[in-house]
Design a protein around this motif. Structure first.
Motif, PDB file in Angstrom:
ATOM      1  N   MET A   1      15.616  14.861  -1.002  1.00  0.00           N
ATOM      2  CA  MET A   1      16.018  15.121   0.386  1.00  0.00           C
ATOM      3  C   MET A   1      15.038  14.504   1.376  1.00  0.00           C
ATOM      4  O   MET A   1      15.434  13.975   2.414  1.00  0.00           O
ATOM      5  CB  MET A   1      16.114  16.628   0.637  1.00  0.00           C
ATOM      6  N   ALA A   2      13.763  14.558   1.063  1.00  0.00           N
ATOM      7  CA  ALA A   2      12.744  14.058   1.988  1.00  0.00           C
ATOM      8  C   ALA A   2      12.803  12.549   2.133  1.00  0.00           C
ATOM      9  O   ALA A   2      12.551  12.011   3.211  1.00  0.00           O
ATOM     10  CB  ALA A   2      11.358  14.493   1.530  1.00  0.00           C
ATOM     11  N   ASP A   3      13.117  11.830   1.061  1.00  0.00           N
ATOM     12  CA  ASP A   3      13.260  10.384   1.177  1.00  0.00           C
ATOM     13  C   ASP A   3      14.469  10.014   2.026  1.00  0.00           C
ATOM     14  O   ASP A   3      14.515   8.948   2.645  1.00  0.00           O
ATOM     15  CB  ASP A   3      13.388   9.753  -0.214  1.00  0.00           C
ATOM     16  N   ARG A   4      15.464  10.888   2.060  1.00  0.00           N
ATOM     17  CA  ARG A   4      16.675  10.606   2.830  1.00  0.00           C
ATOM     18  C   ARG A   4      16.579  11.121   4.269  1.00  0.00           C
ATOM     19  O   ARG A   4      16.973  10.433   5.222  1.00  0.00           O
ATOM     20  CB  ARG A   4      17.887  11.220   2.131  1.00  0.00           C
ATOM     21  N   TYR A   5      16.057  12.343   4.439  1.00  0.00           N
ATOM     22  CA  TYR A   5      16.075  12.988   5.753  1.00  0.00           C
ATOM     23  C   TYR A   5      14.701  13.081   6.417  1.00  0.00           C
ATOM     24  O   TYR A   5      14.613  13.522   7.559  1.00  0.00           O
ATOM     25  CB  TYR A   5      16.669  14.391   5.635  1.00  0.00           C
TER      26      TYR A   5
ATOM     27  N   VAL B   1      16.825   7.892  -8.170  1.00  0.00           N
ATOM     28  CA  VAL B   1      15.878   8.122  -9.251  1.00  0.00           C
ATOM     29  C   VAL B   1      15.831   6.937 -10.189  1.00  0.00           C
ATOM     30  O   VAL B   1      14.777   6.551 -10.696  1.00  0.00           O
ATOM     31  CB  VAL B   1      16.248   9.416 -10.016  1.00  0.00           C
ATOM     32  N   VAL B   2      16.992   6.304 -10.411  1.00  0.00           N
ATOM     33  CA  VAL B   2      17.055   5.172 -11.344  1.00  0.00           C
ATOM     34  C   VAL B   2      16.212   3.996 -10.862  1.00  0.00           C
ATOM     35  O   VAL B   2      15.779   3.160 -11.664  1.00  0.00           O
ATOM     36  CB  VAL B   2      18.522   4.754 -11.571  1.00  0.00           C
ATOM     37  N   ASP B   3      15.945   3.930  -9.553  1.00  0.00           N
ATOM     38  CA  ASP B   3      15.125   2.836  -9.023  1.00  0.00           C
ATOM     39  C   ASP B   3      13.697   2.882  -9.569  1.00  0.00           C
ATOM     40  O   ASP B   3      12.991   1.876  -9.549  1.00  0.00           O
ATOM     41  CB  ASP B   3      15.072   2.907  -7.494  1.00  0.00           C
ATOM     42  N   LEU B   4      13.280   4.047 -10.053  1.00  0.00           N
ATOM     43  CA  LEU B   4      11.929   4.181 -10.585  1.00  0.00           C
ATOM     44  C   LEU B   4      11.734   3.404 -11.884  1.00  0.00           C
ATOM     45  O   LEU B   4      10.603   3.066 -12.245  1.00  0.00           O
ATOM     46  CB  LEU B   4      11.606   5.661 -10.833  1.00  0.00           C
TER      47      LEU B   4
ATOM     48  N   PRO C   1       6.033   3.230  -4.217  1.00  0.00           N
ATOM     49  CA  PRO C   1       6.220   2.647  -2.885  1.00  0.00           C
ATOM     50  C   PRO C   1       6.830   3.656  -1.913  1.00  0.00           C
ATOM     51  O   PRO C   1       7.393   4.680  -2.332  1.00  0.00           O
ATOM     52  CB  PRO C   1       7.183   1.483  -3.143  1.00  0.00           C
ATOM     53  N   THR C   2       6.736   3.362  -0.623  1.00  0.00           N
ATOM     54  CA  THR C   2       7.197   4.284   0.415  1.00  0.00           C
ATOM     55  C   THR C   2       8.642   4.704   0.223  1.00  0.00           C
ATOM     56  O   THR C   2       8.981   5.882   0.349  1.00  0.00           O
ATOM     57  CB  THR C   2       7.023   3.648   1.806  1.00  0.00           C
ATOM     58  N   VAL C   3       9.530   3.746  -0.092  1.00  0.00           N
ATOM     59  CA  VAL C   3      10.956   4.040  -0.200  1.00  0.00           C
ATOM     60  C   VAL C   3      11.268   4.941  -1.390  1.00  0.00           C
ATOM     61  O   VAL C   3      12.359   5.502  -1.475  1.00  0.00           O
ATOM     62  CB  VAL C   3      11.776   2.740  -0.306  1.00  0.00           C
ATOM     63  N   LEU C   4      10.323   5.083  -2.326  1.00  0.00           N
ATOM     64  CA  LEU C   4      10.534   5.910  -3.514  1.00  0.00           C
ATOM     65  C   LEU C   4       9.455   6.971  -3.696  1.00  0.00           C
ATOM     66  O   LEU C   4       9.471   7.694  -4.689  1.00  0.00           O
ATOM     67  CB  LEU C   4      10.566   5.026  -4.776  1.00  0.00           C
ATOM     68  N   ARG C   5       8.549   7.075  -2.742  1.00  0.00           N
ATOM     69  CA  ARG C   5       7.376   7.926  -2.947  1.00  0.00           C
ATOM     70  C   ARG C   5       7.762   9.391  -3.139  1.00  0.00           C
ATOM     71  O   ARG C   5       7.311  10.052  -4.071  1.00  0.00           O
ATOM     72  CB  ARG C   5       6.412   7.768  -1.772  1.00  0.00           C
ATOM     73  N   GLN C   6       8.603   9.894  -2.259  1.00  0.00           N
ATOM     74  CA  GLN C   6       8.950  11.308  -2.359  1.00  0.00           C
ATOM     75  C   GLN C   6       9.800  11.590  -3.593  1.00  0.00           C
ATOM     76  O   GLN C   6       9.632  12.601  -4.265  1.00  0.00           O
ATOM     77  CB  GLN C   6       9.699  11.732  -1.089  1.00  0.00           C
ATOM     78  N   THR C   7      10.724  10.676  -3.900  1.00  0.00           N
ATOM     79  CA  THR C   7      11.537  10.838  -5.104  1.00  0.00           C
ATOM     80  C   THR C   7      10.657  10.791  -6.349  1.00  0.00           C
ATOM     81  O   THR C   7      10.809  11.604  -7.269  1.00  0.00           O
ATOM     82  CB  THR C   7      12.606   9.737  -5.182  1.00  0.00           C
TER      83      THR C   7
ATOM     84  N   ASP D   1       5.084  -0.541   0.159  1.00  0.00           N
ATOM     85  CA  ASP D   1       6.197   0.008   0.929  1.00  0.00           C
ATOM     86  C   ASP D   1       7.531  -0.172   0.217  1.00  0.00           C
ATOM     87  O   ASP D   1       8.440   0.626   0.391  1.00  0.00           O
ATOM     88  CB  ASP D   1       6.267  -0.639   2.314  1.00  0.00           C
ATOM     89  N   SER D   2       7.680  -1.231  -0.575  1.00  0.00           N
ATOM     90  CA  SER D   2       8.940  -1.513  -1.254  1.00  0.00           C
ATOM     91  C   SER D   2       8.682  -1.667  -2.748  1.00  0.00           C
ATOM     92  O   SER D   2       7.542  -1.773  -3.198  1.00  0.00           O
ATOM     93  CB  SER D   2       9.566  -2.799  -0.707  1.00  0.00           C
ATOM     94  N   VAL D   3       9.775  -1.692  -3.517  1.00  0.00           N
ATOM     95  CA  VAL D   3       9.650  -1.910  -4.962  1.00  0.00           C
ATOM     96  C   VAL D   3       9.049  -3.283  -5.232  1.00  0.00           C
ATOM     97  O   VAL D   3       8.268  -3.472  -6.170  1.00  0.00           O
ATOM     98  CB  VAL D   3      11.027  -1.769  -5.643  1.00  0.00           C
ATOM     99  N   GLU D   4       9.399  -4.262  -4.394  1.00  0.00           N
ATOM    100  CA  GLU D   4       8.846  -5.603  -4.558  1.00  0.00           C
ATOM    101  C   GLU D   4       7.328  -5.596  -4.386  1.00  0.00           C
ATOM    102  O   GLU D   4       6.598  -6.283  -5.114  1.00  0.00           O
ATOM    103  CB  GLU D   4       9.496  -6.562  -3.554  1.00  0.00           C
TER     104      GLU D   4
END
Length: 533
Positions: A141-145, A306-309, A429-435, A493-496
């Motif tokens: 939720m935190a990564d989204r909201y 989650v699969v992005d991890l 990375p930031t886009v996945l940190r909370q997840t 910040d990103s997966v890249e």
């Protein structure tokens, strides 16, 4: 300019950040209350069946049962002792409880003893399952909201359902409410930690995890005093929950994460927040950043899953290693805590000491983390693992030596837990940190749930649990060396960014900006930096 450069330019650990840390530390005290209160509210005092012998004789019968082959029945059976033997009997007349230590607990109110003793254990397991569910749900939720929204939501729900638990009409309602409180605890922990991390400059961001740990330890120790003064479980539950209403002012003082706003393409809000932080810190926001379409890394809009991890090779390897480290850390931490809980006879003093012993462990982490996250993680896990294995060499008739070695193991695993929070936040990375932290916390809770099961193996063979603890930690220490070093490096910040970690180098002109306490540069120099980047 990347975000870490901007943070340094506006005072990466100035007055704005220090005030923020006050706000994220206050709820940690309440978290410790909720996490540990069941030690007192769910305690089982000495008890006897109506018409049975005195408490003293009853306690002797329980002691006799402990040394009998029927040890596994102690929690689920009723034992009665007469002059000649201990035997199993039913209790149909009701229970009488010794009120010298507790006026009332959930056990005494709902008679969770004898054949109902398993319900007390089940309630604890359901509470731990709430922590597991919350770590996943509130992380995603935190990564989204946003971190701020979920943090405020978690505090509000924790307060309301915590107070409601004090008025539970029956055990089932109490367990359900505690499950919800457990879920919100995970929401507060991970969001407060990440919010502090994302507002702190490179060299000081480790403070987000360690300082909150100190606040948790303070709450751990303070609970002993509160529970000592309040011996009724309902009043104690109310006393630890109601102060959450005082945090309603958080709606106006807790900021968003500017890094998260940028990663979600909300640049105008992020720039306004950065300008406010610079003003509070007595700095000036670089002119190149003050336009909405400035070029700041990490501004792409995306939805994390989650699969992005595990979709890319390097992220997959790091993610799986971190999951294992979280699982082992929490497993061994809970197992050792349960093992050393028999050291003292006074419950209140023992719990106070357990909170106190963690302070030097976390203090040492503050010294070692600036040099290396990777080595700190590996060394502390190895220390805990070796201490567990060395306990196998200590004779059983030397309890003081066993206790000392167990405390060394707890010292190591406590320090390792402090490191893993910081290390995980810096690797994802930031886009996945909370997840990522949410799923990692889920694996940690699995370790917590499994800990009592592993400890039960002690009844079969005392060496098995220690072998599991020691070898699992040593394996984790070796695996930690395969992770990248994150000390004094910009956050990805990103997966890249995470995949190209080895190719990312701080720009030459960033050297003086790496320190949080560096004097604020003048306007021309800021324009020069902006032109270069």
């Amino acid at each position: 300019m990347n975000f870490d450069q901007i943070l340094s330019a506006i005072g990466g650990f100035g007055k704005f950040q220090k005030i923020l840390y006050i706000w994220i530390c206050l709820p940690q005290v309440l978290l410790a209350f909720h996490m540990m209160v069941s030690i007192f509210t769910g305690a089982t005092p000495s008890h006897r069946c109506q018409g049975s012998p005195s408490f003293e004789v009853w306690n002797q019968s329980l002691s006799a049962a402990h040394v009998s082959p029927n040890f596994s029945l102690v929690e689920s059976a009723c034992f009665y002792s007469d002059v000649n033997h201990t035997r199993l009997i039913p209790c149909g007349q009701g229970w009488v409880y010794n009120q010298e230590t507790f006026q009332s607990t959930t056990v005494t109110e709902w008679d969770l003893v004898c054949d109902r003793a398993g319900l007390n254990t089940l309630g604890s397991s359901i509470y731990m399952f709430g922590l597991l569910v919350g770590s996943v749900a509130f992380g995603a939720m935190a990564d989204r909201y946003g971190r701020r929204f979920v943090l405020l939501l978690s505090i509000a729900l924790q307060t309301m359902f915590g107070v409601a638990a004090a008025f539970s009409p029956n055990f089932i309602v109490y367990v359900v409410l505690r499950f919800i409180v457990g879920a919100t605890i995970s929401g507060v922990i991970i969001n407060a930690f990440v919010l502090g991390t994302e507002w702190t400059c490179t060299k000081r961001r480790m403070l987000a995890g360690i300082i909150t740990d100190f606040a948790f330890g303070a709450g751990y120790m303070l609970l002993s005093g509160v529970a000592y003064l309040i011996r009724d479980w309902r009043k104690l539950q109310l006393a630890i929950s109601a102060p959450g209403f005082l945090l309603i002012f958080y709606i106006w003082v807790v900021p968003h994460s500017a890094r998260w706003l940028l990663a979600n393409d909300r640049r105008a809000e992020a720039i306004a927040l950065l300008r406010k932080a610079a003003l509070v810190n007595g700095r000036v926001l670089p002119p190149a950043v003050q336009v909405e379409k400035c070029c700041i890394a990490g501004g792409e809009r995306r939805t994390s899953k989650v699969v992005d991890l595990i979709q890319t090779p390097k992220m997959r390897k790091r993610t799986l290693i971190l999951f294992y480290l979280w699982f082992v850390n929490m497993l061994v931490y809970y197992c050792l805590s349960l093992g050393v809980s028999r050291l003292g006879t006074d419950l209140y003093m023992t719990q106070f000491v357990f909170g106190l012993v963690e302070i030097p462990a976390r203090s040492l982490v503050l010294i070692t983390l600036p040099f290396s996250r990777r080595l700190s993680q590996s060394v502390f896990m190895a220390l805990g693992g070796l201490a567990c294995l060395l306990m196998l060499a200590v004779p059983a008739d030397h309890p003081n030596a066993l206790t000392a070695m167990a405390m060394v193991g707890k010292f190591g695993i406590t320090a390792s837990l402090a490191v893993i929070y910081v290390y995980t936040a810096e690797i994802f990375p930031t886009v996945l940190r909370q997840t990522g932290i949410g799923v990692s916390s889920m694996f940690a809770r699995m370790g917590g749930v499994l800990a009592p099961v592993i400890n039960m193996l002690h009844n079969v063979t005392p060496t098995t649990p220690l072998l599991i603890f020691g070898t699992s930690q040593l394996l984790g220490a070796a695996m930690a060396l395969a992770l990248p070093e994150t000390a004094n490096r910009p956050l990805p910040d990103s997966v890249e960014d995470a995949e190209n970690w080895d190719l990312r180098r701080p720009p030459p002109t960033q050297e003086h900006l790496a320190t949080c306490e560096a004097p604020g540069p003048d306007q021309q120099h800021l324009q020069h930096l902006a032109g270069q980047h």
